[in-house]
Design a protein around this motif. Structure first.
Motif, PDB file in Angstrom:
ATOM      1  N   GLN A   1     -55.491  14.656 -15.654  1.00 53.83           N
ATOM      2  CA  GLN A   1     -54.252  14.122 -15.089  1.00 53.83           C
ATOM      3  C   GLN A   1     -53.200  14.213 -16.182  1.00 53.83           C
ATOM      4  O   GLN A   1     -53.275  13.517 -17.194  1.00 53.83           O
ATOM      5  CB  GLN A   1     -54.457  12.676 -14.648  1.00 53.83           C
ATOM      6  N   ASN A   2     -52.233  15.107 -16.007  1.00 54.66           N
ATOM      7  CA  ASN A   2     -51.247  15.370 -17.052  1.00 54.66           C
ATOM      8  C   ASN A   2     -50.281  14.198 -17.222  1.00 54.66           C
ATOM      9  O   ASN A   2     -49.775  13.658 -16.236  1.00 54.66           O
ATOM     10  CB  ASN A   2     -50.428  16.620 -16.728  1.00 54.66           C
ATOM     11  N   PRO A   3     -50.008  13.794 -18.465  1.00 49.97           N
ATOM     12  CA  PRO A   3     -48.913  12.843 -18.688  1.00 49.97           C
ATOM     13  C   PRO A   3     -47.580  13.471 -18.265  1.00 49.97           C
ATOM     14  O   PRO A   3     -47.422  14.699 -18.312  1.00 49.97           O
ATOM     15  CB  PRO A   3     -48.959  12.606 -20.202  1.00 49.97           C
TER      16      PRO A   3
ATOM     17  N   THR B   1     -48.157  19.235 -20.569  1.00 44.46           N
ATOM     18  CA  THR B   1     -49.254  19.983 -19.964  1.00 44.46           C
ATOM     19  C   THR B   1     -50.473  19.852 -20.865  1.00 44.46           C
ATOM     20  O   THR B   1     -50.373  19.898 -22.093  1.00 44.46           O
ATOM     21  CB  THR B   1     -48.908  21.469 -19.783  1.00 44.46           C
ATOM     22  N   VAL B   2     -51.624  19.676 -20.236  1.00 47.71           N
ATOM     23  CA  VAL B   2     -52.877  19.521 -20.962  1.00 47.71           C
ATOM     24  C   VAL B   2     -53.852  20.594 -20.491  1.00 47.71           C
ATOM     25  O   VAL B   2     -54.098  20.731 -19.292  1.00 47.71           O
ATOM     26  CB  VAL B   2     -53.495  18.123 -20.720  1.00 47.71           C
TER      27      VAL B   2
ATOM     28  N   LYS C   1     -55.527  21.019 -25.653  1.00 47.38           N
ATOM     29  CA  LYS C   1     -54.191  21.428 -26.101  1.00 47.38           C
ATOM     30  C   LYS C   1     -53.141  20.680 -25.293  1.00 47.38           C
ATOM     31  O   LYS C   1     -53.133  20.722 -24.061  1.00 47.38           O
ATOM     32  CB  LYS C   1     -53.997  22.937 -25.943  1.00 47.38           C
ATOM     33  N   LEU C   2     -52.276  19.978 -26.003  1.00 44.44           N
ATOM     34  CA  LEU C   2     -51.178  19.249 -25.375  1.00 44.44           C
ATOM     35  C   LEU C   2     -49.876  19.953 -25.728  1.00 44.44           C
ATOM     36  O   LEU C   2     -49.607  20.227 -26.904  1.00 44.44           O
ATOM     37  CB  LEU C   2     -51.143  17.794 -25.845  1.00 44.44           C
ATOM     38  N   LYS C   3     -49.091  20.228 -24.707  1.00 44.11           N
ATOM     39  CA  LYS C   3     -47.848  20.989 -24.913  1.00 44.11           C
ATOM     40  C   LYS C   3     -46.705  20.329 -24.159  1.00 44.11           C
ATOM     41  O   LYS C   3     -46.849  19.931 -23.002  1.00 44.11           O
ATOM     42  CB  LYS C   3     -48.038  22.429 -24.431  1.00 44.11           C
ATOM     43  N   VAL C   4     -45.566  20.204 -24.850  1.00 45.34           N
ATOM     44  CA  VAL C   4     -44.383  19.605 -24.235  1.00 45.34           C
ATOM     45  C   VAL C   4     -43.764  20.591 -23.255  1.00 45.34           C
ATOM     46  O   VAL C   4     -43.540  21.757 -23.590  1.00 45.34           O
ATOM     47  CB  VAL C   4     -43.352  19.213 -25.313  1.00 45.34           C
ATOM     48  N   LYS C   5     -43.507  20.129 -22.027  1.00 51.48           N
ATOM     49  CA  LYS C   5     -42.796  20.967 -21.056  1.00 51.48           C
ATOM     50  C   LYS C   5     -41.323  21.015 -21.435  1.00 51.48           C
ATOM     51  O   LYS C   5     -40.697  19.969 -21.659  1.00 51.48           O
ATOM     52  CB  LYS C   5     -42.931  20.389 -19.647  1.00 51.48           C
TER      53      LYS C   5
END
Length: 536
Positions: A473-475, A479-480, A501-505
């Protein structure tokens, strides 16, 4: 098994300990206050030393203090040495909520426990002269005659020498007996103890008390053994009672005698007093870890003092209703005892993981756990969720953490040799590339996400051979992705590593904390981890 456990007849039933047949060793660390302090570091560390020497399996610490660097924190130091010996340490998160960043006991090698409600109440109704009824809670032993009594606001009953700010709270020496005698007093919650307000009302000659919450305590109402008939009502009901008193020439009210009600909804919800994250010492470690029942808990009580802990109270009872993270902490300690008996070879980290990854974030209405103002809350309040003991017995997978990883964690905090020496007997060669976010913890927290980061975790199989698939469930604004997204375990004890991997949209992230969830499931087990992120 102890039969007939109750508080003035309420909540009557048969009680048993959280770990039946466990033996209890007690170590006294708190004493009568000296210059405001009562639990000294030397006593706490001495108790840890003795408990380790005695070979205990679980240490339950319903104590805490202001957050400080771990090398200055006696609980963090003592519990580190206990964990090295395989002892599971459980600590209270503190009672400084509902403000954020108030949690205590912030190290990763023990379990930090918040407080939430259970589905039991002790309702006592406030009935106004206009026939409006408001449900409060109480454990008052005395009852009013069945008739209406004049009700007066504490500010209208104050002594000339008292300030309005003190009088509204029914503080000591603020109520005028000439104005209060024979009436029900309406007090506001805050500053002095709830039971002290009732004592002040009784000393002034009141026949009863209505205790109303302020806006910060919202819907959190607590059942206390007041010295006079009393009912504790929530904020919105309190507003209506104040309106009635203000708008009525001769306002009257009645307080019903308490009863016991089970299967109440919604439950659990977070206690307003329960301290919250984020972690102020190590932001990469989510605290609290878990929440457990800590509101209106019936427990054995000393007969050296009255149930309100006030000098005025000469009553003596064997059991009392108490609220605080000091009550939720031993709930988890009892569960740890059961898990230690079931899996004696499991490490403290494995037991902690089993409790955290099987917790629920839903209440008994299948809604996300609420706070005391009935607003959806976050992992900063409940950590991984509300404990589910039976599910913790069969977690499927666990996040195990070897002691050496905790040492590398301390190195990554930048502690020098002197600071490290309180944890280690000999100098340690630090792992230079160790990142705190990669500590094998059952939750994932990234407090300063700049574009993207990759976090690693390792899972150990403690169940039957199975294939686990990840669900995310993405914060919000993040994006996870997980690699690999399938883990196959063929035998007990097998470990598998994965990357998150966590990436800022772009253009979607906020500058505040956001929350998500990572779940590994084989269709039977659901190994859940909260994801907590703040982009910069």
């Amino acid at each position: 098994m102890v039969q007939g456990v109750n508080v003035f007849g309420q909540g009557n039933g048969t009680a048993k300990g959280g770990s039946p047949r466990a033996r209890v060793a007690s170590y006294k660390v708190c004493w009568p206050p000296v210059n405001g302090d009562e639990c000294f570091d030397a006593d706490i560390l001495a108790a840890f030393d003795m408990a380790i020497h005695d070979g205990v399996d679980v240490l339950s610490l319903s104590l805490g203090g202001s957050a400080s660097n771990l090398f200055n924190d006696s609980v963090a130091i003592g519990s580190f040495h206990a964990a090295k010996k395989g002892i599971v340490v459980v600590c209270s998160a503190g009672n400084s909520g509902p403000n954020e960043a108030t949690a205590e006991n912030l190290a990763p090698w023990y379990i930090t426990v918040g407080a939430s409600t259970m589905d039991r109440e002790f309702p006592s109704y406030v009935v106004l002269g206009n026939n409006l009824r408001f449900k409060g809670e109480s454990l008052s032993a005395t009852r009013l005659k069945h008739k209406s009594y004049p009700i007066i606001k504490a500010t209208d009953a104050k002594l000339a020498s008292a300030t309005i700010q003190d009088a509204v709270l029914c503080q000591n020496g603020t109520l005028d007996p000439n104005k209060v005698k024979g009436k029900i007093v309406l007090c506001l919650r805050g500053i002095n103890a709830r039971v002290d307000k009732g004592e002040q009302a009784l000393l002034a000659g009141a026949v009863g008390m209505v205790l109303a919450n302020d806006i910060t305590t919202g819907n959190e109402i607590l059942a206390d053994p007041h010295v006079l008939p009393a009912s504790h009502i929530n904020f919105s009901d309190g507003v209506d009672v104040f309106k009635y008193v203000n708008s009525t020439k001769s306002p009257v009210a009645y307080i019903t005698y308490p009863t016991t009600k089970l299967h109440t909804k919604p439950a659990p919800f977070m206690a307003a007093f329960s301290s919250k994250g984020p972690n102020t010492i190590v932001p990469e470690i989510l605290k609290p870890d878990i929440t457990a029942p800590g509101v209106s808990i019936i427990a054995a009580y000393t007969e050296a003092e009255g149930p309100t802990d006030q000098e005025f109270d000469k009553r003596r009872i064997q059991y009392n209703s108490i609220s605080g993270t000091s009550m939720s902490c031993p709930h988890i300690s009892g569960i740890v005892g059961l898990l230690k008996a079931l899996y004696p070879s499991w490490s403290p980290a494995a037991i902690k993981s089993a409790i955290m990854t099987t917790a629920t974030t839903l209440d008994n209405e299948a809604e996300t756990i609420l706070n005391a103002t009935f607003i959806h809350t976050t992992p900063f309040s409940y950590g991984s969720g509300h404990v589910q003991p039976n599910k913790a017995m069969d977690p499927g997978l666990v996040y195990d953490t070897p002691t050496n990883d905790y040492v590398n964690f301390l190195c990554a905090l930048g502690y020098n040799e002197t600071q490290m020496s309180v944890f280690l007997k000999a100098p340690h060669q630090c792992h230079k590339n160790f990142n705190i976010i990669n500590l094998n913890y059952p939750s994932i927290t990234v407090p300063n996400l700049n574009r993207s980061v990759t976090v690693t975790r390792t899972l150990k199989n403690v169940g039957a051979p199975a294939t686990y698939i990840v669900h995310v469930q993405n914060p919000n604004g993040i994006t996870v992705s997980v690699k690999p997204n399938v883990l196959e375990f063929k035998h007990v004890g097998e470990e598998k590593r994965f990357e998150v991997k966590l990436k800022v949209k772009k253009g979607k992230a906020t500058k505040s904390y956001v929350f998500g969830k990572l779940v590994w499931s084989d269709g039977k087990h659901y190994v859940k981890s909260p994801i907590v992120v703040k982009a910069i």
